[in-house]
Each structure stands twice: as structure tokens, then as C-alpha cells.
Design a protein around this motif. Structure first.
Motif, PDB file in Angstrom:
ATOM      1  N   ALA A  22     -11.794  21.244   0.835  1.00  0.00           N
ATOM      2  CA  ALA A  22     -11.485  20.414   2.003  1.00  0.00           C
ATOM      3  C   ALA A  22     -11.506  18.929   1.673  1.00  0.00           C
ATOM      4  CB  ALA A  22     -12.472  20.721   3.130  1.00  0.00           C
ATOM      5  N   ASP A  23     -12.442  18.502   0.787  1.00  0.00           N
ATOM      6  CA  ASP A  23     -12.521  17.088   0.419  1.00  0.00           C
ATOM      7  C   ASP A  23     -12.128  16.888  -1.034  1.00  0.00           C
ATOM      8  OD1 ASP A  23     -14.664  18.370  -0.678  1.00  0.00           O
ATOM      9  OD2 ASP A  23     -16.094  16.737  -0.328  1.00  0.00           O
ATOM     10  N   SER A  24     -11.076  17.576  -1.456  1.00  0.00           N
ATOM     11  CA  SER A  24     -10.665  17.500  -2.856  1.00  0.00           C
ATOM     12  C   SER A  24     -10.188  16.112  -3.254  1.00  0.00           C
ATOM     13  CB  SER A  24      -9.560  18.525  -3.134  1.00  0.00           C
ATOM     14  OG  SER A  24      -8.464  18.308  -2.258  1.00  0.00           O
ATOM     15  N   LEU A  25      -9.662  15.325  -2.317  1.00  0.00           N
ATOM     16  CA  LEU A  25      -9.223  13.966  -2.588  1.00  0.00           C
ATOM     17  C   LEU A  25      -9.894  13.014  -1.609  1.00  0.00           C
ATOM     18  CD1 LEU A  25      -5.377  14.159  -3.324  1.00  0.00           C
ATOM     19  CD2 LEU A  25      -7.203  13.585  -4.896  1.00  0.00           C
ATOM     20  N   ARG A  26     -10.605  12.015  -2.155  1.00  0.00           N
ATOM     21  CA  ARG A  26     -11.229  10.978  -1.342  1.00  0.00           C
ATOM     22  C   ARG A  26     -10.784   9.618  -1.867  1.00  0.00           C
ATOM     23  NH1 ARG A  26     -17.201  11.398  -2.078  1.00  0.00           N
ATOM     24  NH2 ARG A  26     -16.598  12.106  -4.169  1.00  0.00           N
ATOM     25  N   VAL A  27     -10.352   8.755  -0.981  1.00  0.00           N
ATOM     26  CA  VAL A  27      -9.927   7.406  -1.348  1.00  0.00           C
ATOM     27  C   VAL A  27     -10.868   6.427  -0.655  1.00  0.00           C
ATOM     28  CG1 VAL A  27      -8.025   5.757  -1.412  1.00  0.00           C
ATOM     29  CG2 VAL A  27      -7.548   8.216  -1.499  1.00  0.00           C
ATOM     30  N   LEU A  28     -11.517   5.579  -1.446  1.00  0.00           N
ATOM     31  CA  LEU A  28     -12.541   4.659  -0.939  1.00  0.00           C
ATOM     32  C   LEU A  28     -12.078   3.218  -1.106  1.00  0.00           C
ATOM     33  CD1 LEU A  28     -15.610   6.395  -2.660  1.00  0.00           C
ATOM     34  CD2 LEU A  28     -14.627   6.903  -0.419  1.00  0.00           C
ATOM     35  N   ASP A  29     -12.328   2.400  -0.077  1.00  0.00           N
ATOM     36  CA  ASP A  29     -11.968   0.984  -0.159  1.00  0.00           C
ATOM     37  C   ASP A  29     -13.056   0.230  -0.926  1.00  0.00           C
ATOM     38  OD1 ASP A  29     -14.109   0.650   1.529  1.00  0.00           O
ATOM     39  OD2 ASP A  29     -12.922   0.204   3.304  1.00  0.00           O
ATOM     40  N   PRO A  30     -12.896  -1.097  -1.145  1.00  0.00           N
ATOM     41  CA  PRO A  30     -13.890  -1.850  -1.928  1.00  0.00           C
ATOM     42  C   PRO A  30     -15.302  -1.759  -1.363  1.00  0.00           C
ATOM     43  CG  PRO A  30     -11.879  -3.132  -1.722  1.00  0.00           C
ATOM     44  CD  PRO A  30     -11.701  -1.926  -0.855  1.00  0.00           C
TER      45      PRO A  30
ATOM     46  N   GLU B 216     -15.889   2.693   1.970  1.00  0.00           N
ATOM     47  CA  GLU B 216     -15.499   3.468   3.140  1.00  0.00           C
ATOM     48  C   GLU B 216     -14.239   4.280   2.843  1.00  0.00           C
ATOM     49  OE1 GLU B 216     -17.241   3.668   5.896  1.00  0.00           O
ATOM     50  OE2 GLU B 216     -18.742   2.237   5.141  1.00  0.00           O
ATOM     51  N   ARG B 217     -14.164   5.475   3.412  1.00  0.00           N
ATOM     52  CA  ARG B 217     -13.002   6.327   3.180  1.00  0.00           C
ATOM     53  C   ARG B 217     -11.800   5.823   3.967  1.00  0.00           C
ATOM     54  NH1 ARG B 217     -14.432  12.686   2.752  1.00  0.00           N
ATOM     55  NH2 ARG B 217     -12.176  12.632   2.336  1.00  0.00           N
TER      56      ARG B 217
ATOM     57  N   GLN C 224       0.825  -1.198   0.000  1.00  0.00           N
ATOM     58  CA  GLN C 224       0.000   0.000   0.000  1.00  0.00           C
ATOM     59  C   GLN C 224       0.865   1.257   0.000  1.00  0.00           C
ATOM     60  OE1 GLN C 224      -1.944   0.363   4.142  1.00  0.00           O
ATOM     61  NE2 GLN C 224      -1.199   2.402   3.586  1.00  0.00           N
ATOM     62  N   PRO C 225       0.519   2.269  -0.776  1.00  0.00           N
ATOM     63  CA  PRO C 225       1.267   3.529  -0.731  1.00  0.00           C
ATOM     64  C   PRO C 225       0.909   4.313   0.524  1.00  0.00           C
ATOM     65  CG  PRO C 225      -0.563   3.715  -2.249  1.00  0.00           C
ATOM     66  CD  PRO C 225      -0.553   2.286  -1.769  1.00  0.00           C
ATOM     67  N   SER C 226       1.795   5.193   0.921  1.00  0.00           N
ATOM     68  CA  SER C 226       1.518   6.023   2.095  1.00  0.00           C
ATOM     69  C   SER C 226       0.612   7.199   1.766  1.00  0.00           C
ATOM     70  CB  SER C 226       2.831   6.555   2.682  1.00  0.00           C
ATOM     71  OG  SER C 226       3.523   7.353   1.709  1.00  0.00           O
ATOM     72  N   ALA C 227       0.519   7.543   0.471  1.00  0.00           N
ATOM     73  CA  ALA C 227      -0.302   8.678   0.063  1.00  0.00           C
ATOM     74  C   ALA C 227      -0.656   8.524  -1.411  1.00  0.00           C
ATOM     75  CB  ALA C 227       0.429  10.005   0.297  1.00  0.00           C
ATOM     76  N   VAL C 228      -1.650   9.299  -1.832  1.00  0.00           N
ATOM     77  CA  VAL C 228      -2.031   9.391  -3.242  1.00  0.00           C
ATOM     78  C   VAL C 228      -1.704  10.808  -3.710  1.00  0.00           C
ATOM     79  CG1 VAL C 228      -3.945   9.377  -4.883  1.00  0.00           C
ATOM     80  CG2 VAL C 228      -3.829   7.643  -3.079  1.00  0.00           C
TER      81      VAL C 228
ATOM     82  N   VAL D  12      -2.924  13.422  -0.598  1.00  0.00           N
ATOM     83  CA  VAL D  12      -3.610  13.090   0.637  1.00  0.00           C
ATOM     84  C   VAL D  12      -3.013  11.788   1.183  1.00  0.00           C
ATOM     85  CG1 VAL D  12      -5.450  11.735  -0.446  1.00  0.00           C
ATOM     86  CG2 VAL D  12      -5.874  12.877   1.741  1.00  0.00           C
ATOM     87  N   ALA D  13      -2.852  11.728   2.507  1.00  0.00           N
ATOM     88  CA  ALA D  13      -2.266  10.548   3.145  1.00  0.00           C
ATOM     89  C   ALA D  13      -3.308   9.446   3.300  1.00  0.00           C
ATOM     90  CB  ALA D  13      -1.691  10.931   4.506  1.00  0.00           C
ATOM     91  N   LEU D  14      -2.831   8.193   3.409  1.00  0.00           N
ATOM     92  CA  LEU D  14      -3.699   7.033   3.584  1.00  0.00           C
ATOM     93  C   LEU D  14      -3.473   6.400   4.947  1.00  0.00           C
ATOM     94  CD1 LEU D  14      -3.311   5.304   0.071  1.00  0.00           C
ATOM     95  CD2 LEU D  14      -5.075   6.908   0.824  1.00  0.00           C
ATOM     96  N   ARG D  15      -4.501   5.760   5.455  1.00  0.00           N
ATOM     97  CA  ARG D  15      -4.368   5.044   6.725  1.00  0.00           C
ATOM     98  C   ARG D  15      -3.438   3.851   6.553  1.00  0.00           C
ATOM     99  NH1 ARG D  15     -10.388   4.811   7.507  1.00  0.00           N
ATOM    100  NH2 ARG D  15     -10.068   2.583   7.155  1.00  0.00           N
ATOM    101  N   ASP D  16      -2.800   3.453   7.619  1.00  0.00           N
ATOM    102  CA  ASP D  16      -1.939   2.267   7.596  1.00  0.00           C
ATOM    103  C   ASP D  16      -2.783   1.001   7.647  1.00  0.00           C
ATOM    104  OD1 ASP D  16       0.335   3.837   7.547  1.00  0.00           O
ATOM    105  OD2 ASP D  16       0.476   3.921   9.741  1.00  0.00           O
ATOM    106  N   GLY D  17      -2.177  -0.076   7.180  1.00  0.00           N
ATOM    107  CA  GLY D  17      -2.809  -1.386   7.291  1.00  0.00           C
ATOM    108  C   GLY D  17      -3.941  -1.630   6.330  1.00  0.00           C
TER     109      GLY D  17
END
Length: 640
Positions: free
Chosen positions: A68-76, A79-80, A52-56, A98-103
């Protein structure tokens, strides 16, 4: 009412209808006028990364503003998984990160983005990438693609922008016409209505734009609800636009006072165009103040459009302002001229406007050439890109408009040389005495057929139309023809604003120079090296040389790219900008742009995913200075 008046009224009605249609087109342009494009992403679209990358990170062709929500990353599951507030990577305003959660678990993730481009238009899109291996996803990428905008808000905002633009041209052009060409026109009621219409139109449209700016950027509806999140959506994100509109309102308040002074002092200067000797100092101050207000108003557009981004910003800003002011002097002056021809306008005033129009056209041509070069980036793109072809159509419309202006000038010459009929037994014999202008500039057509202000007696109804009156009718018609072509120019300009310029639309917008290059072929799993000579036409050491593009492996899915530039002397050549893109014309795929990172002197590295086998086109762009650039193309067969 004579036939000439009926024809003029019908032509004016048709012109009004066409203008209304153009306003509708302008209003419907909406977010399509955004010129910037998404150049690259990290991770790349449809890619599969082992971890997984640390950010997009997203990179655009010009600077962007981030909501404020210019970048949103959603899982399958939808969920953000992004965390924190999106920002610019490394402080570069053409990026979004934008950074991504770990794990994060393995699977397919969807990235949805929404930004504000440099020309104040919002833009958005979506793409997917996978961690570990692809998976099914409940997120619909097609629904997330495009800009989140309310249709009614987009239409109203686009219409407001069009009305503001037209109102500025009318206001500035009418004021310039009164000050330079027809001082007594300030006392004419129809001219006063033109001035008031321009001021009210610009004031009203500016207020509407300020009210709609927040919902337009955020994609919300017209009426805010009690939800704090919805209310926050009505607050503008791009502060530059809001500040520009606020400055425009302040300048319009000063313009209101200015118009009162203009009408009051110019209207008292005398009934003729030459009765201003006792008020020359006052007129000079009015001219200086009007010029300052016009420049200030034009700056409220210039500071928020594409002139503020890209190459040579220091030159593009004043050139764009001059272009806007010249357009207003010409088109706004044409409207005032059409009104004045029916309300005592003298040939001397028409001749003065002819000189003003000639100067305005000169400025428009020179500034337009620079703006065209800045938008095209290559002469070849003038014929091989949509932007260039529309520009050629606009040039043709301007040429036709200049042709109508030439006819207007010939009618003016006839009007100045025309003389009234002598009061004798032979009414058709012209008198040697010149025609005298009407003493009252607000008066309508004089009785007994003396529409041009001359005194005529003893004329029979069967007598032919006097030369001066015939020239005046012809002048009206040619001015109307100019106005119709001005509407056509405005319509083509609208299409241009909805078309990405070739320079910012990416390398694929350029055509190859010289004869077609031979195709290169790559067997699956084998490296491929392309050698591409280039010449930007400049005089610096890096202006010409050889580019070497190496792909490893050069097969379907291959992505490692190395670019090397060597000058004519064989030494590594560093240039301010390089670009590399891949297009598969048969599948209408691309351009897939490569994000190149410097890797030493004259060397860049990047990656690209070529998902299909076939005959690809490799497009290389090299810019060696602010004004020297070239684009070369090569054909490349992958996986066959």
C-alpha cells in the motif's frame, strides 16, 4: 565398536555441523536474494526539473508487487506529497507509479520505495530529485535506502525457506529411494524416521513461513500490537506466495496419508527387495500418486520464483520443476542410502540407486545448462560477472561430487563381486558361493564380523577383512564424500541466490565481444556520435547490423540520447529489446541505465545524467530473439 564405525560417526557429525552452518547462511541471506534491480526512474535520481512532475515512475528489471505504501515522496520538511494508491504504469507489472499533489514548491524531494520482487523477496531504496533548484532537506536518504525489514524476522524467514527446501529434498528423495531401489526399506525404523523428518520439517517450516510472511514483507516485528496499522502489516501483500503456501499445506495433508499407505503396504511386501510380485499393481499406484504429489509440491516453489518472470516462461517453469525434482531424488536418495548401508541394504538396491542417480545427474546437467543460459544471457558473462564465476565454482563442486559417485560405483562393483571366506583350514580362501542377504532388513550388523549379511564361520580375529566388507566400508566413505560435496553445492547455490543474474543485473554485467574498442572523446557542449557494430549470432534479418548512439550535448550533465539500429542491408532494424547503460569505473559509478522509448522504426530515444567528467564505458545490449543476444562496450571520455 570398530574404527570404521567411529570414523563414519565422526564424519556424520561433521556433515551435520556443516549442514547447520549452511542453514545459518541460508537464513541470513534474507532479502539479499532479490534478483531484480531498479532500471530507471522518472524523474531521474539527482536531477533538477524546471516544473514539478505529475507523478513519480519507477521501472524494474522484472515484475514487482506493490504494498500500500510502496512509493512515498517526501518534501524538504519530511511531509508526504504523494497522493492516491501506488499502481503499475500502463498496466506493466515491472513498473511502480504514484501521483503527486499539485502546487509543489521548489526544492529537493525524496522518493522512498519498497516492493516485492518476483522471487518473493522484498526490496527497497531511495533517491532524490529537485524542482526548480536544489535545497536543504531534513530527510536522510541513507536511512531510507535498503529494505525495511526486521532483522529477526528476516533471519527466521530465510531459515524457514532453507529448512523447507532441505525437507522437501529429504522427503521426496527418501520416498523415491524406497519405491524404486529398496521396497523393504519401508519397514526399517531408521528409514521411517527419515520419511517422518522430511514430512514434519516441510509441514512445520511451511506453517512458520505463512505466519512470518506478512511481517517479512512489511518490515514489522514478530508480535503485532493493537494498532490497526501494525496489525495490517501482518497481512501478506503478495497473494501468490500465500496461495502457494496454502496449496503446499493441502498437499502435505495428502502426503501424510500417502506415507501411512507407503509404510503399511511396502512394509508387508516381503523381507527382500524382490518380494513385490504379488503387489506390483499396488506399488504402481503408490508410485503414480507419489510422483503427482512431488510434482505438486515442486510447483509451489516454481510458481513464485524467477522462472515465472523473464524470457520463455512457458519453458522455464517445467525445467525448474525438473531441476528441483532431480535434486531431491539425488540428494535425498544419498541420505537414505547412507542409512540403508548400515541396515541391511543389498548391493542390488545400491546398484538401482546408482542408475537413479545417473538419471538425476543427467537431468540436473541439462536443466542447469538452460537455467544458466537464462540467467547469464551471454557466454562472456560466465567469466566476467560475479554470477558467472560462482556458477563455475558450482560446476567444479558438482564435478567433484560426480567423482565421488564414480568411486561409489567402483566400490559397488567390488561389493557385488565380493565373496565370503570358506569354512576351511584356510580362512582367507574365498568361497565360490555368493553371499546371501540377511533375511531381516531391520537387523543390525551380524555377529562374528558378518556385517554384510553373509554367513561366515571359522574366522580368526587376525584374518584380513573380507572383500565384501571392505567394499561396503569403502562405499560408506564414498557416499559420505558425496554428501559433503552436496553440502558444498548447496552452499554455492545459496551464494548464487544472493547474486543478481547477469541477464537481470543490467547491461554492465556483460563483457564486450572481441577486441577492445577505441575510446571516443567529446568536448564540452558538443554532440557526440558513437557507431557500434553488433551481431547477436541469430539468423534473422535484425540479428546483425550497426547501432548509432548520439548524445546531445555530450558533456557533464548531458542527458539526451538517441539510439538507431540499422541491419546489414542498411534499413532500420526493430528488435524485441535494447539496453543502454553508462558506467564510470574510476569513481565506481553506475551503471546508469537509459530508459529508451520507441521513436519510429529502428529508433529509440531516452535521457541520462552524467554527473562527472571522466572515462565512461557505454554498454549496448541488443536482443534479436528469445535466444539471440549480444552486448558491446565502448569507451567514452566526457568533458575533457
Amino acid at each position: 565398536m570398530n574404527r570404521g564405525s567411529v570414523r563414519v560417526r565422526r564424519a556424520l557429525g561433521a556433515l551435520t555441523a556443516v549442514l547447520a552452518a549452511v542453514l545459518i547462511v541460508l537464513g541470513g541471506a534474507g532479502t539479499a536474494a532479490a534478483h531484480a534491480e531498479l532500471d530507471s526512474t522518472d524523474p531521474t535520481p539527482d536531477s533538477v526539473v524546471p516544473r514539478q512532475p505529475s507523478a513519480v515512475t519507477l521501472t524494474f528489471s522484472e515484475g514487482v508487487t506493490l504494498p500500500a505504501d510502496s512509493l512515498r515522496v517526501l518534501d524538504p520538511a519530511g511531509e508526504r506529497v504523494d497522493t492516491g494508491t501506488p499502481g503499475h504504469a500502463g498496466g506493466r507489472n515491472e513498473t511502480a507509479r504514484v501521483a503527486l499533489r499539485d502546487g509543489l514548491a521548489d526544492g529537493t524531494y525524496t522518493v522512498a520505495w519498497q516492493v516485492i520482487f518476483a522471487d518473493s523477496h522484498p526490496g527497497g531504496g531511495a533517491f532524490t530529485f529537485s524542482v526548480g533548484k536544489p535545497s536543504a532537506s531534513s530527510v536522510s536518504v541513507d536511512e531510507l535506502r535498503g529494505t525495511r525489514t526486521d532483522g529477526l524476522i528476516s533471519f527466521l524467514y530465510g531459515t524457514g525457506r532453507a529448512v523447507a527446501y532441505a525437507a522437501f529434498a529429504l522427503l521426496a528423495g527418501a520416498v523415491a529411494f524406497v519405491l524404486i531401489c529398496w521396497p523393504a526399506g519401508a519397514a526399517v525404523r531408521r528409514v521411517q524416521r527419515l520419511l517422518a523428518a522430511g514430512w514434519i520439517g516441510l509441514l512445520g517450516s511451511t506453517v512458520v513461513l505463512m505466519m512470518l510472511r506478512g511481517p517479512y514483507e512489511q518490515g514489522s516485528g514478530v508480535t503485532p500490537s493493537g494498532d490497526p496499522a501494525t496489525a495490517e502489516a501482518h497481512v501478506p501483500v503478495d497473494e501468490r506466495i500465500y496461495v502457494a503456501l496454502a496449496i503446499r499445506l493441502l498437499l502435505l495433508a495428502a502426503c501424510g496419508v500417502y506415507l501411512v499407505l507407503l509404510v503399511g503396504q511396502s512394509g508387508q511386501s516381503g523381507n527382500s527387495d524382490d518380494g513385490v510380485k504379488g503387489r506390483s499393481w499396488s506399488r504402481g499406484r503408490l508410485g503414480a500418486a507419489g510422483g503427482a504429489l512431488a510434482v505438486g509440491l515442486s510447483a509451489t516453489w516454481v510458481m513464485t520464483n524467477h522462472a515465472s518472470e523473464g524470457v520463455q516462461v512457458w519453458l522455464a517453469l517445467p525445467v525448474t520443476a525438473l531441476h528441483l525434482l532431480a535434486m531431491a531424488a539425488w540428494l535425498g536418495g544419498l541420505v537414505t542410502l547412507a542409512v540403508g548401508l548400515r541396515h541391511g541394504l543389498t548391493p542390488a538396491a545400491v546398484e538401482r540407486f546408482s542408475l537413479v542417480a545417473a538419471g538425476s545427474v543427467t537431468v540436473l546437467v541439462l536443466t542447469g545448462l538452460y537455467q544458466s543460459w537464462r540467467g547469464l544471457g551471454s557466454w562472456a558473462a560466465l567469466f566476467d560477472s560475479e554470477y558467472g564465476r560462482l556458477l563455475l565454482i558450482k560446476i567444479g563442486c558438482v564435478a567433484l561430487m560426480l567423482g565421488a559417485a564414480w568411486f561409489s560405483r567402483s566400490r559397488l562393483a567390488r561389493l557385488r563381486s565380493g565373496t565370503p571366506t570358506a569354512p576351511s583350514a584356510a580362512p582367507s580362501a574365498p568361497s565360490a558361493a555368493p553371499s546371501a542377504p540377511s533375511a531381516d532388513p531391520t537387523a543390525g550388523p551380524a555377529p562374528s564380523g558378518a556385517e554384510d549379511g553373509s554367513v561366515r564361520v571359522g574366522l580368526r580375529r587376525s584374518a584380513p577383512m573380507e572383500p565384501s566388507r571392505s567394499a561396503r566400508v569403502g562405499l560408506r566413505r564414498s557416499v559420505l564424500a558425496e554428501s559433503v560435496m552436496a553440502v558444498a553445492v548447496l552452499a554455492v547455490t545459496t551464494m548464487l541466490t544472493a547474486t543478481p543474474p547477469a541477464r537481470t543485473a543490467g547491461a554492465d554485467g556483460f563483457a564486450p565481444r572481441g577486441p577492445a574498442a577505441p575510446a571516443a572523446n567529446a568536448a564540452p557542449g558538443r554532440p557526440l556520435t558513437l557507431t557500434i557494430p553488433y551481431d547477436t549470432g541469430g539468423r534473422t534479418a535484425n540479428a546483425r547490423g550497426t547501432a548509432t548512439v548520439r548524445l546531445v550535448p555530450a558533456a557533464t550533465g548531458g542527458r539526451t540520447v538517441t539510439l538507431r539500429l540499422a541491419g546489414a542491408d542498411g534499413r532500420p532494424a526493430d528488435v524485441p529489446e535494447t539496453g543502454l547503460a553508462f558506467t564510470l569505473p574510476a569513481e565506481d559509478l553506475g551503471p546508469l541505465r537509459v530508459t529508451l522509448r520507441a521513436d519510429g522504426d529502428g529508433r529509440w530515444k531516452g535521457a541520462v545524467r552524467l554527473p562527472l567528467a571522466g572515462a565512461w564505458t557505454v554498454t549496448l545490449t541488443v536482443r534479436s530473439s528469445d535466444i539471440d543476444q549480444t552486448t558491446e562496450k565502448r569507451r567514452l571520455t566526457i568533458g575533457r
